[in-house]
Design an enzyme around this catalytic site. Structure first.
Site, PDB file in Angstrom:
ATOM      1  N   SER A  65       1.106  -1.162   0.088  1.00  4.08           N
ATOM      2  CA  SER A  65      -0.016   0.034  -0.279  1.00  4.08           C
ATOM      3  C   SER A  65       0.692   1.248  -0.289  1.00  4.08           C
ATOM      4  CB  SER A  65      -0.657  -0.326   1.236  1.00  4.08           C
ATOM      5  OG  SER A  65      -1.668   1.016   1.150  1.00  4.08           O
ATOM      6  N   ASP A 109      -9.313  -5.173  -5.004  1.00  8.11           N
ATOM      7  CA  ASP A 109      -8.691  -3.780  -4.840  1.00  8.11           C
ATOM      8  C   ASP A 109      -8.959  -2.498  -4.854  1.00  8.11           C
ATOM      9  OD1 ASP A 109      -5.753  -2.836  -3.042  1.00  8.11           O
ATOM     10  OD2 ASP A 109      -4.870  -4.878  -3.453  1.00  8.11           O
ATOM     11  N   HIS A 153      -7.066  -5.474  -0.688  1.00  9.96           N
ATOM     12  CA  HIS A 153      -5.563  -4.674  -0.740  1.00  9.96           C
ATOM     13  C   HIS A 153      -4.874  -5.245   0.074  1.00  9.96           C
ATOM     14  CE1 HIS A 153      -4.417  -1.737  -0.846  1.00  9.96           C
ATOM     15  NE2 HIS A 153      -4.077  -0.517   0.484  1.00  9.96           N
TER      16      HIS A 153
END
Length: 299
Positions: A110, A250, A277
């Site tokens: 991320s 995601d 995610h």
């Protein structure tokens, strides 16, 4: 569940400290894997399953970035302090302190993948490979895709989000419930929620200084200092093998990661069909297999 650390410590950094843990032996002769967590302003806990990669002798390094976890908390610092350059310098300090700056691999998840891309475009001499997991190449792309994902939510959830975002009433219970509905689709689909993920989310809630400043009130409502961030025009400078990971559900959609694939010369993409995610906890067996195969190729 997770391999125990062989070493823990802190790195002095700008009068503060960065906490780290090492799994395995940094002097084993194997190229270490450094793990950069998301947020910004999160903690390392939700990525502890990557310690499994140390079982064959490869050392794995986790750390809490400045501002949360076991690193120095600085709740009174403002936006001029919390910058991308700050976290790049912190990563450099960690590499130097552990004496691995001449030979390492970097995994960023991320925000950590955004940081990893920023690190890699500088062409550090010791970087041998990069994993960009669930990360956008551009916040304008991310923001546009999150608006699209919100449009696909049930009408009551979508309308609740937009209503409270228009007024800035992010603490309202209805908004928080709607945020959770989005996250259940696009952040983590694993049920029950893995304890390490729950611990991380609680840490982020307990000290939202960095996240609120740089991102905003929610992953999909970016109004902080990162809202216009992009690395797209610099990606051609990344000269190491790069693995890009996303989930089919995601927040980091194909549109947000496409620039990595189009502009990094040695990039390839692994899509996890049953993940959002966090494929490392949503499809852990396949994730570990993909990582081990990639590490065998580049590490």
């Amino acid at each position: 569940m997770f391999l125990a650390p062989s070493r823990k410590g802190v790195v002095p950094f700008r009068g503060h400290h960065t906490w780290y843990r090492v799994t395995g032996d940094l002097h084993s002769g194997r190229t270490p894997l450094v793990v950069a967590h998301g947020g910004p302003g999160s903690v390392h806990d939700y990525l502890l399953s990557l310690t499994a990669l140390a079982s064959d002798g490869r050392p794995v390094v986790h750390y809490d970035q400045l501002g949360n976890g076991q690193s120095t908390r600085l709740p009174d610092k403002g936006a001029d302090f919390w910058t991308v350059d700050l976290f790049l310098d912190e990563l450099d300090a960690l590499l130097a302190h552990l004496d691995i700056g001449d030979d390492y691999l970097l995994f960023g998840q991320s925000w950590g993948g955004m940081l990893g891309a920023e690190h890699a475009v500088r062409r550090p001499a010791g970087l041998r490979g990069l994993v960009i997991a669930n990360s956008p190449a551009s916040m304008p792309l991310w923001r546009a895709e999150c608006e699209r994902l919100k449009d696909e939510l049930p009408a009551d959830v979508r309308d609740t989000l937009r209503r409270h975002e228009a007024t800035g009433d992010y603490a309202h219970p209805d908004y928080q419930r709607a945020v959770l509905a989005f996250y259940e689709r696009h952040l983590c689909r694993a049920r029950p929620l893995p304890p390490e993920v729950a611990t991380t989310l609680l840490a982020l809630q307990s000290d939202p200084t960095v996240y609120g400043t740089m991102n905003g009130p929610a992953d999909f409502h970016v109004i902080g200092t990162l809202k216009d961030w992009t690395v797209v025009d610099r990606l051609g400078a990344i000269d190491v093998p790069t693995l890009v990971i996303t989930g089919a559900h995601d927040e980091a959609t194909e549109a947000t990661i496409r620039p990595f694939l189009d502009h990094i010369p040695r990039a390839r993409w692994e899509l996890f069909e049953n993940s959002s995610h966090m494929p490392h906890v949503e499809e852990p067996e396949r994730f570990e297999q993909v990582m081990r195969e990639w590490l065998a190729e580049v590490g």
